[in-house]
Design an enzyme around this catalytic site. Structure first.
Site, PDB file in Angstrom:
ATOM      1  N   ASP A  30      21.428  16.500  75.580  1.00 25.02           N
ATOM      2  CA  ASP A  30      20.600  15.509  76.262  1.00 25.02           C
ATOM      3  C   ASP A  30      19.348  16.194  76.826  1.00 25.02           C
ATOM      4  O   ASP A  30      19.417  17.310  77.346  1.00 25.02           O
ATOM      5  CB  ASP A  30      21.385  14.841  77.390  1.00 25.02           C
ATOM      6  N   ASN A  86      27.050   3.593  77.749  1.00 26.23           N
ATOM      7  CA  ASN A  86      26.340   2.485  78.387  1.00 26.23           C
ATOM      8  C   ASN A  86      26.076   1.418  77.327  1.00 26.23           C
ATOM      9  O   ASN A  86      25.603   1.729  76.229  1.00 26.23           O
ATOM     10  CB  ASN A  86      25.023   2.975  78.997  1.00 26.23           C
ATOM     11  N   GLN A  93      21.758   1.314  79.518  1.00 30.99           N
ATOM     12  CA  GLN A  93      21.405   1.836  78.192  1.00 30.99           C
ATOM     13  C   GLN A  93      19.895   1.826  78.010  1.00 30.99           C
ATOM     14  O   GLN A  93      19.227   0.815  78.289  1.00 30.99           O
ATOM     15  CB  GLN A  93      22.072   0.995  77.092  1.00 30.99           C
ATOM     16  N   VAL A  95      18.503   3.910  75.167  1.00 28.50           N
ATOM     17  CA  VAL A  95      18.280   4.170  73.744  1.00 28.50           C
ATOM     18  C   VAL A  95      19.278   3.312  72.970  1.00 28.50           C
ATOM     19  O   VAL A  95      20.501   3.457  73.133  1.00 28.50           O
ATOM     20  CB  VAL A  95      18.461   5.669  73.394  1.00 28.50           C
ATOM     21  N   HIS A  99      25.716   5.817  71.527  1.00 30.37           N
ATOM     22  CA  HIS A  99      25.940   7.241  71.797  1.00 30.37           C
ATOM     23  C   HIS A  99      26.958   7.383  72.903  1.00 30.37           C
ATOM     24  O   HIS A  99      26.960   6.628  73.870  1.00 30.37           O
ATOM     25  CB  HIS A  99      24.632   7.958  72.174  1.00 30.37           C
ATOM     26  N   HIS A 101      28.107   9.748  75.854  1.00 33.83           N
ATOM     27  CA  HIS A 101      27.709  10.877  76.698  1.00 33.83           C
ATOM     28  C   HIS A 101      28.943  11.733  76.965  1.00 33.83           C
ATOM     29  O   HIS A 101      29.966  11.209  77.442  1.00 33.83           O
ATOM     30  CB  HIS A 101      27.198  10.396  78.063  1.00 33.83           C
TER      31      HIS A 101
HETATM   32  P1  5GP Z   1      21.444   5.799  77.748  1.00 35.23           P
HETATM   33  O1  5GP Z   1      20.667   5.603  79.034  1.00 35.23           O
HETATM   34  O2  5GP Z   1      20.878   4.945  76.637  1.00 35.23           O
HETATM   35  O3  5GP Z   1      22.930   5.649  77.903  1.00 35.23           O
HETATM   36  O4  5GP Z   1      21.255   7.323  77.348  1.00 35.23           O
HETATM   37  C1  5GP Z   1      20.138   7.783  76.670  1.00 35.23           C
HETATM   38  C2  5GP Z   1      20.092   9.266  76.863  1.00 35.23           C
HETATM   39  O5  5GP Z   1      19.168   9.801  75.942  1.00 35.23           O
HETATM   40  C3  5GP Z   1      19.642   9.686  78.265  1.00 35.23           C
HETATM   41  O6  5GP Z   1      20.638  10.491  78.877  1.00 35.23           O
HETATM   42  C4  5GP Z   1      18.356  10.451  78.005  1.00 35.23           C
HETATM   43  O7  5GP Z   1      18.183  11.564  78.850  1.00 35.23           O
HETATM   44  C5  5GP Z   1      18.495  10.852  76.554  1.00 35.23           C
HETATM   45  N1  5GP Z   1      17.219  11.004  75.878  1.00 35.23           N
HETATM   46  C6  5GP Z   1      16.143  10.178  75.954  1.00 35.23           C
HETATM   47  N2  5GP Z   1      15.142  10.622  75.185  1.00 35.23           N
HETATM   48  C7  5GP Z   1      15.602  11.758  74.600  1.00 35.23           C
HETATM   49  C8  5GP Z   1      14.994  12.694  73.677  1.00 35.23           C
HETATM   50  O8  5GP Z   1      13.857  12.553  73.252  1.00 35.23           O
HETATM   51  N3  5GP Z   1      15.766  13.757  73.301  1.00 35.23           N
HETATM   52  C9  5GP Z   1      17.052  13.921  73.764  1.00 35.23           C
HETATM   53  N4  5GP Z   1      17.719  15.018  73.331  1.00 35.23           N
HETATM   54  N5  5GP Z   1      17.637  13.067  74.623  1.00 35.23           N
HETATM   55  C10 5GP Z   1      16.914  12.002  75.036  1.00 35.23           C
END
Ligand code: 5GP
Length: 113
Positions: A30, A86, A93, A95, A99, A101
């Site tokens: 992450d 999420n 969420q 992205v 996924h 975590h």
């Molecule tokens: P969500 O909030 O959708 O459950 O988690 C998305 C995750 O993607 C977050 O923990 C965020 O830090 C991670 N993330 C967002 N943009 C990038 C990126 O460009 N590269 C990587 N490796 N992680 C990312």
């Protein structure tokens, strides 16, 4: 449909550290880790969120958890870690490509709300 952010990382189109890859999924570090170990386990298939998955994805969803376990073992997380998914913007969420975590390497509080 354009590739998701995570697919672009998998394809090497944007930078990212890929720590695992198989025929069904891949895992990346992450970019903003919330624990000493914070890895995202992602299906190659672009499903936006768990609530969009169908019966044909049952094995894939199980595979994500199995791979999460293997990665935790490989990082010596000592059977103490958290797996989080999420689902939807109001659940945090950001992205929209499923996924898991994997968080570990420290004692974790529990305050999801
Ligand atoms: P969500 O909030 O959708 O459950 O988690 C998305 C995750 O993607 C977050 O923990 C965020 O830090 C991670 N993330 C967002 N943009 C990038 C990126 O460009 N590269 C990587 N490796 N992680 C990312």
């Amino acid at each position: 449909m354009s590739d998701s952010l995570f697919t672009k990382i998998r394809k090497g189109e944007i930078p990212g550290t890929i720590v695992y890859q198989d025929e069904l999924c891949f895992a990346i570090e992450d970019i903003a880790p919330q624990a000493p170990i914070h890895i995202l386990i992602i299906p190659i298939k672009e499903i936006e969120k768990v609530s969009d998955a169908s019966e044909e994805d049952i094995n894939l969803l199980g595979h994500l958890l199995h791979v999460s376990k293997k990665i935790a073992q490989n990082h010596n997380l000592d059977n103490n870690y958290r797996l989080v998914i999420n689902n939807g913007a109001r659940a945090g969420q950001t992205v929209f490509h499923i996924h898991v975590h994997l968080l570990g390497g420290k004692s974790l509080e529990w305050h999801p709300a």
